[in-house]
Design an enzyme around this catalytic site. Structure first.
Site, PDB file in Angstrom:
ATOM      1  N   GLY A   1       0.639  -1.244   0.024  1.00  0.00           N
ATOM      2  CA  GLY A   1       0.071  -0.095   0.002  1.00  0.00           C
ATOM      3  C   GLY A   1       0.951   1.299   0.139  1.00  0.00           C
TER       4      GLY A   1
ATOM      5  N   HIS B   1       4.644   2.604  -8.044  1.00  0.00           N
ATOM      6  CA  HIS B   1       3.624   1.605  -8.139  1.00  0.00           C
ATOM      7  C   HIS B   1       2.785   1.490  -9.118  1.00  0.00           C
ATOM      8  CE1 HIS B   1       4.421   1.913  -3.759  1.00  0.00           C
ATOM      9  NE2 HIS B   1       4.527   0.502  -3.767  1.00  0.00           N
TER      10      HIS B   1
ATOM     11  N   LYS C   1      13.816  -0.636  -7.929  1.00  0.00           N
ATOM     12  CA  LYS C   1      14.393   0.536  -6.871  1.00  0.00           C
ATOM     13  C   LYS C   1      14.725  -0.475  -5.895  1.00  0.00           C
ATOM     14  CE  LYS C   1      13.478   3.297  -3.358  1.00  0.00           C
ATOM     15  NZ  LYS C   1      13.400   2.388  -2.236  1.00  0.00           N
TER      16      LYS C   1
ATOM     17  N   LEU D   1      11.502   7.137  -6.343  1.00  0.00           N
ATOM     18  CA  LEU D   1      10.326   7.445  -5.440  1.00  0.00           C
ATOM     19  C   LEU D   1      10.085   6.265  -4.509  1.00  0.00           C
ATOM     20  CD1 LEU D   1       7.361   8.508  -8.141  1.00  0.00           C
ATOM     21  CD2 LEU D   1       9.125   9.793  -6.743  1.00  0.00           C
TER      22      LEU D   1
END
Ligand code: PAF
Length: 290
Positions: free
Chosen positions: A34, A40, A161, A196
């Protein structure tokens, strides 16, 4: 029940609910905890593209949202982890995800006395991030294996990442002969190059600026490689560059190969970095061409 191709995803919470949905192949999965952001969304967009280009437009994109308690070394970190389901669903809707699976802990680990198969990450799980967070990758692989069993994907998408996680997931899939393909997706960066991450939300404006230095160090390594400098000299220079910034508490800066081992001549390289900035641990990496 049929997973429809609208942009509003079907939200399910239990394995039973998931099992009655008619999930058409290919099933493409993105596993998340989440707090979804652009990074994402990129994974979901790749999953959507994969399904739509597969020749079977009725295929299924499934996203899981599960904050896995076992992979947190600090209970406070787990307690403070952001739960943003409403906006997560919006992100999924924008990326035309079909199904969002939001299980409770008891769905993933049904009986705490009977351990689900615990996966060992092996020696690769003990270096870099694993050295700083013992047991973390065993817990990540164990939950990823559970999520694979439950969602039964044909293909799953992971961000570069978390490069060590990606390498370890590939290793597990190969070693356990799991019938699922693993696709790595390049890191999404902000305008200053900062990768990010859900953790960026915890950074102050000043820390955000300092955090972008990690990417600067990585690109400096790329530049020095193209100038023909030795890997040891480059690691030393990039380490000093970051250590000179007072707010950065550097953990490691290393240049390894794509399997995160010491590189042999002419092997493709991966520069990896981890540091605490304003009390927040950040990681980043780039692939380096020789
Ligand atoms: O990368 C993450 O968000 C997590 O480690 C994962 C893969 C969802 C497992 O909990």
């Amino acid at each position: 029940m049929q997973a429809t191709k609208t942009s509003t995803p079907l939200i399910v919470h239990t394995k039973n609910e998931l099992n009655v949905i008619e999930r058409k192949h290919p099933i493409a999965a993105v596993f998340t905890m989440g707090a979804l952001h652009e990074g994402h969304a990129q994974l979901m967009d790749e999953a959507r593209k994969y399904v739509d280009q597969s020749g079977n437009k009725a295929g299924t994109v499934i996203v899981t949202v599960f904050v896995n308690p076992t992979q947190f070394d600090d209970p406070e970190d787990f307690a403070k982890y952001p739960h943003t389901l409403e906006s997560d669903i919006e992100v999924c809707a924008k990326s035309h995800v079909d199904v969002v699976f939001v299980p409770k802990v008891s769905e993933i680990y049904p009986d705490e006395n009977v351990l689900a198969e615990r996966i060992s990450a092996g020696p690769l799980g003990n270096i870099l991030e694993g050295a700083a967070r013992p047991g973390h990758f065993d817990a990540v692989l164990t939950v990823v294996n559970r999520l694979i069993q439950i969602t039964k994907p044909d293909v799953m998408f992971f961000g570069e990442k978390d490069f060590q996680q990606l390498v370890l997931v590939r290793q597990m899939v190969t070693q356990l002969d799991l019938p699922v393909a693993v696709i790595g997706v390049p890191t999404v960066r902000d305008i200053d190059g900062l990768a990010l991450s859900s953790r960026n939300k915890k950074l102050s404006t000043n820390s955000l600026k300092d955090a972008s230095r990690l990417y600067e160090a990585l690109t400096l390594a790329q530049q020095r490689i193209s100038e023909g400098k030795s890997l040891t000299d480059i690691e030393t220079e990039c380490t000093s560059y970051l250590q000179a910034i007072r707010e950065i508490e550097l953990d490691y800066f290393e240049i390894l190969n794509e399997s995160l081992q010491v590189p042999k001549p002419n092997e493709k390289l991966r520069a990896v970095v981890a540091a605490k900035i304003g009390g927040v641990r950040l990681i980043d990496n780039i692939s380096i061409e020789r």
